[in-house]
Structure formats: C-alpha cells, structure tokens
Design an enzyme around this catalytic site. Sequence first.
Site, short mmCIF file in Angstrom:
data_model
loop_
_atom_site.label_atom_id
_atom_site.label_comp_id
_atom_site.label_asym_id
_atom_site.label_seq_id
_atom_site.Cartn_x
_atom_site.Cartn_y
_atom_site.Cartn_z
N CYS A 75 97.10 18.93 -11.10
CA CYS A 75 98.12 17.91 -10.81
C CYS A 75 97.61 16.77 -9.93
CB CYS A 75 99.40 18.53 -10.25
SG CYS A 75 99.17 19.58 -8.81
N ASP A 277 105.84 12.67 -11.92
CA ASP A 277 105.52 14.08 -11.76
C ASP A 277 104.59 14.54 -12.89
OD1 ASP A 277 105.49 16.79 -11.38
OD2 ASP A 277 107.66 17.06 -11.36
N HIS A 279 103.74 17.57 -13.60
CA HIS A 279 103.92 18.99 -13.93
C HIS A 279 104.69 19.21 -15.24
CE1 HIS A 279 103.22 18.84 -9.56
NE2 HIS A 279 102.52 19.92 -9.79
#
Length: 337
Positions: A75, A277, A279
């Site tokens: 990430c 993000d 993820h």
Amino acid sequence: SVLSRYENQITILSDYLEEFPETDEPVWILGRQHHLKADKSKLLLDISGRLWFTYRRKFSPIGGTGPSSDAGWGCMLRCGQMMLAQALICRHLGRDWQWEKHKKQPEEYHRILRCFLDRKDCCYSIHQMAQMGVGEGKSIGEWFGPNTVAQVLKKLALFDEWNSLAVYVSMDNTVVIEDIKKMCWSPPQSSSAAHSSTHLHRSAFGRNKNTAGFCAGWKPLLLIIPLRLGINHINPVYIDAFKECFKMPQSLGALGGKPNNAYYFIGFLGNELIYLDPHTTQSFVDSEENGTVDDQSFHCQQAPHRMKIMNLDPSVALGFFCKEECDFDNWCSLVQK
C-alpha cells in the site's frame, strides 16, 4: 434513451456526493480551492482525475520467483506511485489538466501511465520499487514506511531520462536551498547514449507545447519531506501548518495513514483529510499494442474517503513539485510565511 442516460448520470453523481456534508467551508485539493455548494462536480472531476494505484494481482512474479500480487504489503508503494504520478502529470500536462471517462487522452498521459504498469521493465513498477527497496533494508513483500518509499523513488528517478526529474528527500526536517539549486541546475549528462535517447524522446514528444524541456536548464523538482508530527499521536500544534501545505500551488499531498495502512492524502475539508485508498485488489492491466492503456481502473470514481486529522499516524511525508526555479522560490517564501 438520451434522457434516461442523463438521469442515470445524475443519480450516479448524487450517490457520489452523499458523503460530503453541505458546508460553506472550502475544500482544498492539491493547491486548488473548491466550494461544495457552487461547484461539486468540478471538485469530483478534480479528485477522480488523479491517477489511482491499488493492489494488483496476477502480474509476473517479482524477481522471477517472488509474489505475483502486492495485496497486504504494497500500500505505501502504491501511495508513492500516486504522488510521483501527480508530479509527472503536473510536469507534462499541467495541474489544470482533467481526466474524463471515455475521452481521448494525450500521448503523454499514456506514457506516464506506462511508467507505473506492473511489469519489471516499467521504470516505477511495483517490481522496480520492491527490488530497489532491498537496498534500503526491506525484503520483497515487506511493508515500507514513507521515508523508505521516498528513498526508493529518488534512486529510480536517476534511470528515468524521459521525465528527467530531480528528486530531493529532506533529512532531519531540513530543506537545504543551495543543495536543491545545485541539483536542479546540474548540466545534462554528456554520455552519447543519454544524448541519443534524449534526442529520440524529443523528436517524439517535443512537438507538444513545452512538454519535453530537455535543454540544459532547471530540472523539474520533486521535493519529498518526511516528518514526524508527534510521538505516538499527531500533536495538535502541527495541524494548521499541515493543512497549509495542501493549499500551496506546488502541493503533491502527503503519504501517511495508520500503522501498516498507507493512504495518499490529497486535500482537506475542515479537520478531515481527503485521501485515495490503495486497499482494493484489482487484476493486472497491461498496455495495448498501440501503446494506450485501458485506464478505467486507474481512476477512483467513487466518493473519496475522509478521516479526522487527529487519527493520522504522526509519521508522514509531504510532497511538492516545482517545475521551474520560480516555483521553488515561491514555495520557499510560502514556507517561511
């Protein structure tokens, strides 16, 4: 059918907006101010226009025998890619360039995107970043912090002639102006190989308005400043100054997040940070024969995420891009203010 398509579009947009409160407070995204009540759609276009890099699966194994997905560990590498991609967009297309779904994009855009595809021969791929991280003491598949990602990008940029960026990572919260000026004004390489490839890039891309800039002169600067804004939690004394950084026209946002959970912060509304993000695990995408990339999965088209600034881990890295020397001088005076 046109009408129903139009209505569908409206519903999608209104779903998209539900998360933003009705407020008169301005929203700041990477140096641009937006007003929710007056131009929500402009704000959303600005956010979805940023390149969005997420976990991917089914790419060729890193190093030949390593992982073929970065889910669970990549990430912060993806956030570093997003910050760098924003610098490259500012360098070649300008901060005001906008991405729109199904709209033909300039060749430079596809070329920027190809730098980040999950292949070992792409200069800022997950493969290159993970392997360069080994030299920073991180084994492949290990989680990176903001400082490690900054060091890896700095090393990889040395091999990237087309973008020709000077990457400066500040140490000990200090930016040494003379060092940066010396680095950005360094003369171009004199090796014949560098000359011939520069010439190639120039003939292919130099026709477009001032996108190449390969002559001797100021090298566009990517400035990354790793900071610790507190011990275990962010110290409230830093919050206002941290928010000011997103207002600067040179802003590339910030890398950070929570322990082992990295996000790319692109702006703020009140005391909430707005972030992209990484993820989400998507399948590997390669470029097509004509060199274009199917880019739908590289732009986040859902409502952006927000989190309270006080929930941020104190370890962050700020990013800034200065295309010309005057941009850097302006940045210096803004920081002093």
